[in-house]
Design a protein around this motif. Structure first.
Motif, PDB file in Angstrom:
ATOM      1  N   ASN A 173       0.811  -1.212   0.000  1.00 57.35           N
ATOM      2  CA  ASN A 173       0.000   0.000   0.000  1.00 57.35           C
ATOM      3  C   ASN A 173       0.850   1.269   0.000  1.00 57.35           C
ATOM      4  O   ASN A 173       0.438   2.280  -0.538  1.00 57.35           O
ATOM      5  N   ARG A 174       2.043   1.216   0.582  1.00 61.72           N
ATOM      6  CA  ARG A 174       2.950   2.364   0.521  1.00 61.72           C
ATOM      7  C   ARG A 174       3.354   2.651  -0.928  1.00 61.72           C
ATOM      8  O   ARG A 174       3.473   3.813  -1.321  1.00 61.72           O
ATOM      9  N   LYS A 175       3.577   1.598  -1.712  1.00 62.02           N
ATOM     10  CA  LYS A 175       3.916   1.782  -3.129  1.00 62.02           C
ATOM     11  C   LYS A 175       2.726   2.353  -3.889  1.00 62.02           C
ATOM     12  O   LYS A 175       2.881   3.157  -4.795  1.00 62.02           O
ATOM     13  N   LEU A 176       1.544   1.923  -3.507  1.00 60.88           N
ATOM     14  CA  LEU A 176       0.326   2.345  -4.189  1.00 60.88           C
ATOM     15  C   LEU A 176      -0.014   3.799  -3.881  1.00 60.88           C
ATOM     16  O   LEU A 176      -0.436   4.543  -4.760  1.00 60.88           O
ATOM     17  N   ARG A 177       0.160   4.217  -2.628  1.00 61.55           N
ATOM     18  CA  ARG A 177      -0.224   5.562  -2.182  1.00 61.55           C
ATOM     19  C   ARG A 177       0.916   6.226  -1.402  1.00 61.55           C
ATOM     20  O   ARG A 177       0.809   6.448  -0.195  1.00 61.55           O
ATOM     21  N   PRO A 178       2.033   6.556  -2.062  1.00 58.56           N
ATOM     22  CA  PRO A 178       3.177   7.110  -1.327  1.00 58.56           C
ATOM     23  C   PRO A 178       2.875   8.435  -0.628  1.00 58.56           C
ATOM     24  O   PRO A 178       3.348   8.664   0.486  1.00 58.56           O
ATOM     25  N   ALA A 179       2.092   9.310  -1.242  1.00 61.73           N
ATOM     26  CA  ALA A 179       1.789  10.603  -0.625  1.00 61.73           C
ATOM     27  C   ALA A 179       0.987  10.417   0.664  1.00 61.73           C
ATOM     28  O   ALA A 179       1.235  11.098   1.668  1.00 61.73           O
ATOM     29  N   LEU A 180       0.037   9.508   0.646  1.00 61.45           N
ATOM     30  CA  LEU A 180      -0.778   9.245   1.828  1.00 61.45           C
ATOM     31  C   LEU A 180       0.101   8.756   2.981  1.00 61.45           C
ATOM     32  O   LEU A 180      -0.002   9.247   4.104  1.00 61.45           O
ATOM     33  N   TYR A 181       0.997   7.817   2.699  1.00 66.43           N
ATOM     34  CA  TYR A 181       1.848   7.278   3.751  1.00 66.43           C
ATOM     35  C   TYR A 181       2.897   8.290   4.217  1.00 66.43           C
ATOM     36  O   TYR A 181       3.272   8.308   5.388  1.00 66.43           O
TER      37      TYR A 181
END
Length: 124
Positions: free
Chosen positions: A104-112
């Motif tokens: 999920n970090r790869k999918l949503r880097p800005a969120l993480y």
């Protein structure tokens, strides 16, 4: 439209300016990520339904109904308690949790990145 194009459309919806669309797309992407972490792949048919749901064309109930119609009633049993319905409950120290978070970090880097900032502020 190919599977990858459909998936990319869902990712683009997760970056929408509309917070409701963004939230729904994110929820579906996390669900798809969990399937991927279990080495499963959702169908292109489900992706079509997901995109329609995120765009507000159909409800989540309609997604379920269409899945039952497409795959048959034995796809899943809604009467099952979700905690006892064949789902694996991961302990907090399970390495699978790290795999899911990494995906999920790869999918949503800005969120993480934002979540990490908030965590670091709390530690101070």
């Amino acid at each position: 439209m190919t599977y990858e194009e459909k998936y990319q459309e869902l990712v683009e919806l997760s970056h929408s300016d509309n917070p409701m669309i963004r939230e729904q797309a994110d929820a579906w992407l996390v669900s798809i990520g969990l399937q991927d972490a279990a080495e499963l792949k959702v169908s292109a048919y489900l992706l079509d339904l997901v995109i329609s749901n995120v765009k507000g064309e159909i409800s989540r109930d309609e997604v379920s109904q269409r899945l039952r119609e497409h795959y048959g009633d034995n796809l899943y049993d809604e009467s099952q308690n979700l905690l006892d319905g064949g789902y694996e409950i991961l302990p907090p120290d399970s390495p699978k949790i790290k795999e899911i978070e990494d995906y999920n970090r790869k999918l949503r880097p800005a969120l993480y990145a934002e979540l990490d900032k908030k965590r670091n502020r709390r530690k101070l």
